[in-house]
Write a protein that holds these residues in place. Structure first.
Motif, PDB file in Angstrom:
ATOM      1  N   GLN B  83       0.863  -1.172   0.000  1.00 29.37           N
ATOM      2  CA  GLN B  83       0.000   0.000   0.000  1.00 29.37           C
ATOM      3  C   GLN B  83       0.904   1.227   0.000  1.00 29.37           C
ATOM      4  O   GLN B  83       2.091   1.116   0.274  1.00 29.37           O
ATOM      5  N   SER B  84       0.324   2.377  -0.318  1.00 27.89           N
ATOM      6  CA  SER B  84       1.234   3.489  -0.574  1.00 27.89           C
ATOM      7  C   SER B  84       1.785   4.112   0.713  1.00 27.89           C
ATOM      8  O   SER B  84       1.557   5.275   0.987  1.00 27.89           O
ATOM      9  N   PHE B  85       2.476   3.320   1.487  1.00 26.46           N
ATOM     10  CA  PHE B  85       3.129   3.815   2.696  1.00 26.46           C
ATOM     11  C   PHE B  85       4.634   3.864   2.473  1.00 26.46           C
ATOM     12  O   PHE B  85       5.183   3.001   1.783  1.00 26.46           O
ATOM     13  N   SER B  86       5.269   4.836   3.102  1.00 25.67           N
ATOM     14  CA  SER B  86       6.726   4.771   3.174  1.00 25.67           C
ATOM     15  C   SER B  86       7.053   3.690   4.206  1.00 25.67           C
ATOM     16  O   SER B  86       6.196   3.324   5.009  1.00 25.67           O
ATOM     17  N   PRO B  87       8.278   3.153   4.191  1.00 25.72           N
ATOM     18  CA  PRO B  87       8.610   2.109   5.180  1.00 25.72           C
ATOM     19  C   PRO B  87       8.310   2.562   6.610  1.00 25.72           C
ATOM     20  O   PRO B  87       7.770   1.791   7.408  1.00 25.72           O
ATOM     21  N   SER B  88       8.627   3.800   6.928  1.00 30.32           N
ATOM     22  CA  SER B  88       8.400   4.254   8.303  1.00 30.32           C
ATOM     23  C   SER B  88       6.910   4.306   8.619  1.00 30.32           C
ATOM     24  O   SER B  88       6.484   3.931   9.701  1.00 30.32           O
ATOM     25  N   GLU B  89       6.118   4.728   7.640  1.00 27.94           N
ATOM     26  CA  GLU B  89       4.678   4.751   7.868  1.00 27.94           C
ATOM     27  C   GLU B  89       4.127   3.339   8.006  1.00 27.94           C
ATOM     28  O   GLU B  89       3.243   3.074   8.819  1.00 27.94           O
ATOM     29  N   ALA B  90       4.662   2.450   7.206  1.00 28.53           N
ATOM     30  CA  ALA B  90       4.159   1.078   7.212  1.00 28.53           C
ATOM     31  C   ALA B  90       4.377   0.419   8.566  1.00 28.53           C
ATOM     32  O   ALA B  90       3.588  -0.407   9.007  1.00 28.53           O
ATOM     33  N   LEU B  91       5.487   0.774   9.224  1.00 26.73           N
ATOM     34  CA  LEU B  91       5.846   0.087  10.463  1.00 26.73           C
ATOM     35  C   LEU B  91       5.583   0.910  11.721  1.00 26.73           C
ATOM     36  O   LEU B  91       5.771   0.422  12.841  1.00 26.73           O
ATOM     37  N   GLY B  92       5.146   2.147  11.535  1.00 21.98           N
ATOM     38  CA  GLY B  92       4.918   3.018  12.684  1.00 21.98           C
ATOM     39  C   GLY B  92       4.033   2.408  13.751  1.00 21.98           C
ATOM     40  O   GLY B  92       4.215   2.660  14.942  1.00 21.98           O
ATOM     41  N   PHE B  93       3.090   1.563  13.318  1.00 19.22           N
ATOM     42  CA  PHE B  93       2.126   1.017  14.290  1.00 19.22           C
ATOM     43  C   PHE B  93       2.792   0.191  15.383  1.00 19.22           C
ATOM     44  O   PHE B  93       2.296   0.096  16.495  1.00 19.22           O
ATOM     45  N   ILE B  94       3.935  -0.414  15.078  1.00 18.90           N
ATOM     46  CA  ILE B  94       4.620  -1.231  16.077  1.00 18.90           C
ATOM     47  C   ILE B  94       5.022  -0.356  17.263  1.00 18.90           C
ATOM     48  O   ILE B  94       4.753  -0.671  18.421  1.00 18.90           O
ATOM     49  N   PHE B  95       5.628   0.782  16.931  1.00 15.14           N
ATOM     50  CA  PHE B  95       6.129   1.649  18.005  1.00 15.14           C
ATOM     51  C   PHE B  95       4.988   2.349  18.735  1.00 15.14           C
ATOM     52  O   PHE B  95       5.128   2.739  19.885  1.00 15.14           O
ATOM     53  N   GLY B  96       3.867   2.470  18.042  1.00 13.28           N
ATOM     54  CA  GLY B  96       2.690   3.050  18.680  1.00 13.28           C
ATOM     55  C   GLY B  96       2.244   2.245  19.887  1.00 13.28           C
ATOM     56  O   GLY B  96       1.562   2.756  20.783  1.00 13.28           O
ATOM     57  N   LEU B  97       2.640   1.000  19.925  1.00 17.19           N
ATOM     58  CA  LEU B  97       2.248   0.123  21.038  1.00 17.19           C
ATOM     59  C   LEU B  97       2.780   0.642  22.375  1.00 17.19           C
ATOM     60  O   LEU B  97       2.155   0.488  23.419  1.00 17.19           O
TER      61      LEU B  97
END
Lengths: 539, 169, 341
Positions: B83-97
């Motif tokens: 999906q049109s995410f940058s790598p950081s956007e794609a994985l940001g949810f992990i750190f949101g935890l």
């Protein structure tokens, strides 16, 4: 230097601002668009404004009077197509179609909702062709035609596979494919098209098939498969080419001649025809069943399709058999006879083996290979050993075009059930008339568009994964050449343990041929179930 | 460690909020569809996420083995990688935890039922998962490039094969 | 923006009628001029629109097929989802028009874990749409009582059935309540489902607000203000016999209701409400899937530039002859054929 964003910022970054869709411009970045048509291909086809350009450029080098061209083009088409005219006016924006599009489901981009895709064109129609739109403008959903609108059209009309799933659910039958087809026609008037369509169309026009394979090479390739078949079962099939006086002309997508795994499907055709002793011929002139012209304009579709009837007439065949293909069959079923008929120089197709007359093709004189085979099986004319496909746990993908542009559901299933023993359907809201697109149809199966294709194919892959996990399905069969090219890639990414098969490859595997040597492998050279040991001995 | 007990007690809430956080990275018009539509075939993205988030949490709060966690993370990340995410956007949810858990455990922290050090340790674990997610993301992207090449080859495989045969003769 | 605008428009209409009648003495305008104008616009507009659509030809027969096509005799044909004859197509259209067949496809039933039958109601839209349209029809038919003398039996029958609850005085009609519920649902749905709100235009809200106001004023007229219906009938009968009279003392609330209805009729042909007519002309639904059986003629089919076999052979003749492919024209000694390639 840009500040490194905090994780908390990243999480929320992607939420769209609360802008109206009209105020949200299309942004092109690698992976979300297909490369534009090359000037040389446009010239072959006589298309407008050949030039070198990229959607990522600021200046698209449109012709000076592009706006006029588009508006005149739209006016002309409103007078020519009742679909367009009626669909412009009657949408109530109920939203029933919104979550039916595979691209929307996979990407979440609201402009992939079919209703909005249509609104892209409707908004301009309102502004230019309705009184309310002229006076009240944006208040009634009308907007000016600007270059940004053209860019948006280019993005979203080449992000629709014309699969018509939305049309099935629309209470008024509004068909987004009509908007896409006509939207692409308009874009073509000012030279905005993609090379994955323009290239094959140019090749097909000049050389007879999408890959631009010349006649001698075409014959050579088929001869190559003759050798391959002989290696598998000792039978030497004898196809003929451009032969006058044959009873049938056979036309299939050229993908089957050159691209795996379609090649195995083609071997299945050769074996079947040989076994029943069919009097048929291939044509190197009409050597393409597929029709990428259909993804350009109605006119281009007609120009490319004309070869089938022309060749049938020249060779003096009685009728035509068409191979497994999706959009080819939409064109044959819903357009061919109208644009290039009447085919009154042929006869109503009749199976010389079973005597069945195909009255459902009384006018086009062209039958689908799968209905032909189904009839053979029903009448007990084929000796089939389904256990040869016992290593496969099968499911079946209905291709959009044969599903919603034809209603071709039970014929392939009947054949499938006769050539393999393990068959499981995917969930009901993903098959038959509700089938999900492979995500690569209508000329979008190019590699630069891979991310979008994987997104768009997700709903289909998701259903395959379901039966893979639940029933151990390891094989996905289909009757479409674009599927055979696109689904292996889709499976590779989402469900790597599933292999893709054309239906007649499975027929070829199961077909017990007169005088064959003992079969130890399938058409791919893989050992048949129970023959794994023999194979080792050979080595 | 006291925090594990608390985390497990709040498992449902964490799972719910983490999923919401993930869903909220999509256009707001779509968030509702992803969250509400319960048919996995009518809503492949949302339902895949929902199921996977639960599984990831169970493994993460349980044994937390990398080899078990990676395929679970793959279920979410494989989708986000195209999906049109940058790598950081794609994985940001992990750190949101991290922030999410801190908020959920706020009360218990204030009441001294667990120590700040526990939380720090937990955050370290999240970061480790982030690194693992990075591996997974990269693998997904690599496979995307691989399949491009595979496809291009098989599209013309027979021609190439034939051409080589002719040269070979 | 669209919501406020539409709401303001409807409120404006209500105020215009109310003030015009109660304060401005415009009851003749609202009671006579408006209805004639509205009917004129309605009839003229509908005819104009349908003719305009009808003038555009149907070049291709492209039904969306929703079931198994007519095929070999032993394959079960889904006659009404994929019709192959005119008769079957009529049934398909009837299912579409009377039961909203396509919208019903949104429905899902599923078996949840534990084999408990679990109905997932995706069909609220279908249900609300159906209830709305049928209630509207019944209410319209009931209103025939004002247009006929004597009132035909079927109108009385409908009234009796509709008033079956026998609650209140005057008796409450079931359809009034259902109509308001359905319209309310359709409004709320448009407001709270983000996707639907995103695609909604002012012209989507306006008719809903208008219908809501029509329903409300209708109910007020009948149940609360208890407008003198004999006088209303006198006025209506006067209108249809072209001897318009406006009896005194009908009450402004009636004129508000009446004016909103006039607005609806006048607005109808120029709006998406024309979907009522459009569905009959939708080429993906109103044609049989019989292209392979009967040829469909495109009135503007025109000749196109094609790459003929002769050109093709001229281009490739040498190569074709070389591999033994039959050709129409043999190679000439001089290589003239390849010169033009």
């Amino acid at each position: 230097m840009a500040k490194v964003p905090k994780p908390s910022e990243l999480e929320l970054q992607h939420v769209l601002p609360k802008t109206d869709w009209m105020d949200t411009p299309a942004v092109f970045r690698p992976g979300n668009f297909s490369y534009p048509g090359k000037a040389k291909n446009l010239k072959v086809l006589g298309l407008a404004n050949p030039r070198e350009w990229s959607p990522m450029d600021e200046d698209w080098k449109l012709p000076a009077d592009w706006k006029n061209i588009i508006l005149e083009g739209l006016r002309e088409r409103l007078d020519k197509y009742r679909t367009l005219k009626v669909f412009m006016d009657i949408c109530v924006r109920c939203g029933a179609c919104a979550d039916k599009c595979h691209y929307y489901l996979g990407s979440g981009d609201p402009k992939n909702m079919p209703v909005l895709r249509a609104e892209l064109l409707r908004s301009v129609y309102r502004k230019e062709f309705t009184l309310a739109g002229k006076i009240m403008g944006k208040m009634v959903g009308a907007r000016d035609l600007t270059e940004d609108v053209i860019k948006e059209w280019f993005m979203y009309f080449f992000q629709c596979t014309e699969c018509r799933r939305c049309s099935l659910f629309c209470p008024y039958g509004i068909d987004t494919a009509e908007f896409t087809i006509i939207g692409r026609e308009l874009l073509n008037l000012i030279g905005c098209n993609i090379d994955w369509i323009a290239g094959p169309a140019a090749n097909c026009y000049q050389t007879g098939n999408h890959l631009g394979i010349q006649p001698h090479a075409f014959k050579d390739m088929i001869d190559f498969f003759v050798d391959e078949i002989e290696a598998v079962n000792g039978i030497r099939v004898e196809p003929t080419f451009n032969r006058k006086g044959a009873e049938f002309l056979f036309v299939t997508p050229s993908g089957d001649v050159f691209a795996d795994p379609g090649t195995y499907t083609l071997m299945g055709y050769l074996m079947l025809f040989h076994e029943i002793g069919l009097d048929y011929t291939w044509s190197t002139y009409a050597s393409e069943g597929g029709n990428f012209g259909f993804f350009t304009s109605h006119e281009m579709m007609k120009r490319l399709n004309s070869k089938m009837y022309a060749e049938a007439k020249r060779l003096g065949v009685k009728s035509i058999i068409g191979g497994e293909c999706g959009h080819m069959w939409r064109v044959i079923n819903q357009y061919m006879d109208t644009v290039n008929g009447p085919a009154d120089f042929m006869e109503v197709p009749k199976s010389p083996i079973t005597g069945t007359r195909f009255d459902n093709a009384a006018s086009t004189k062209m039958i689908h290979i799968v209905e032909f085979t189904a009839d053979l099986i029903k009448n007990g004319k084929l000796k089939l050993d389904a256990s040869r496909n016992d290593n496969l746990v099968m499911t079946y993908h209905d291709s959009c075009n044969t599903a919603r542009g034809m209603g071709f559901f039970d014929e392939p299933r009947y054949v499938l059930n006769n050539v393999c023993n393990n068959f499981y359907e995917m969930p009901p809201n993903t098959i038959r008339e509700q089938t999900f697109c492979c995500g690569s149809g209508s000329g979008l199966n190019n590699d630069e568009f891979m991310e979008m294709r994987m997104r768009g194919g997700l709903p289909r892959a998701n259903a395959v994964r379901h039966v893979h996990e639940k029933f151990g399905v390891n094989a996905l069969s289909c009757i479409c050449a674009i599927d055979r090219a696109a689904l292996p890639t889709l499976m590779n990414y989402w469900v790597p343990d599933v292999t893709v098969y054309g239906l007649h490859e499975l027929v070829g595997n199961a077909l017990v041929m007169e005088g064959e040597t003992e079969r130890t492998t399938d058409l791919r050279g893989e050992p048949l179930p129970g023959m794994e040991d023999n194979e080792n001995e050979d080595i | 460690m006291a925090i594990e007990h608390h985390l497990k007690k709040h498992r449902e809430e964490i799972s719910q909020k983490w999923f919401d956080l993930l869903a909220c990275t999509y256009p707001q018009q779509t968030v509702r569809l992803f969250k509400k539509e319960s048919d996995p075939f009518a809503n492949p993205v949302g339902q895949t996420f929902k199921a996977a988030i639960g599984e990831i949490l169970d493994e993460f709060l349980g044994e937390n083995r990398a080899e078990a966690l990676a395929p679970l993370l793959d279920k979410v990340i494989r989708v986000r990688a195209v999906q049109s995410f940058s790598p950081s956007e794609a994985l940001g949810f992990i750190f949101g935890l991290k922030k999410l858990v801190e908020e959920i455990l706020e009360e218990e922290l204030a009441e001294g039922e667990m120590e700040m050090g526990d939380l720090r340790e937990f955050e370290g674990k999240v970061e480790a998962m982030g690194l693992l997610a990075f591996d997974v993301y990269t693998r997904c992207r690599e496979s995307l490039f691989e399949i491009k090449i595979t496809e291009m080859k098989s599209n013309t495989r027979r021609l190439l094969e034939r051409a080589q045969l002719i040269i070979g003769e | 923006m669209g919501i406020k605008f539409s709401l303001a428009a409807v409120v404006g209409l209500i105020l215009a009628a109310f003030i015009g009648v109660s304060g401005g003495g415009l009851s003749h305008f609202f009671g006579v001029t408006m209805p004639y104008l509205a009917i004129l616009l309605f009839l003229g507009g509908v005819v104009y629109r349908v003719l305009k659509w009808g003038r555009a030809p149907v070049p291709f027969r492209i039904p969306t097929t929703g079931g198994q096509e007519k095929s070999l005799p032993w394959i079960k044909h889904a006659k009404f989802d994929n019709p192959s004859t005119k008769g079957q197509t009529v049934v398909r259209m009837a299912l579409e028009v009377f039961l909203f067949r396509s919208l019903f496809r949104n429905t899902k039933f599923e078996l949840e874990k534990g084999h408990r039958l679990f109905y997932q109601w995706e069909k609220w839209l279908w249900l609300a749409g159906l209830v709305f349209h049928y209630c509207f029809l019944v209410i319209l038919l009931r209103h025939l009582r004002f247009f006929t003398e004597p009132v035909p039996g079927f109108v009385q029958g409908i009234e009796r059935l509709d008033g079956l609850l026998q609650v209140g005085l005057p008796g409450i009609y079931i359809t009034d309540g259902l109509f308001m519920l359905a319209v309310t649902y359709l409004i709320i749905r448009r407001l709270i489902i983000p996707q639907v709100r995103y695609i909604s235009l002012p012209q989507d809200y306006f008719p809903l607000f208008l219908l809501f106001a029509i329903g409300t004023t209708g109910i007020l007229t009948r149940y609360f203000f208890k407008v003198d219906l004999i006088k209303v009938k006198t006025m209506v009968m006067g209108l249809i016999s072209f001897h318009p009279v406006v009896p005194a003392g009908i009450g402004a609330i009636f004129f508000v209701h009446f004016f909103l209805v006039c607005t609806l009729f006048a607005y109808f042909p120029f709006s998406k409400l024309m979907h009522a007519g459009g569905i009959f002309m939708s080429p993906t639904r109103n044609l049989p899937n019989d292209n392979r059986i009967r040829r469909h003629v495109n009135p503007w089919n025109y000749p196109v530039k094609v790459h003929s076999y002769a050109e093709y052979e001229d281009h490739f003749r040498e190569k074709m002859v070389e591999v033994g492919l039959p050709v129409d024209k043999e190679l000439e000694p001089a290589p003239k054929a390849t010169a033009d390639s």
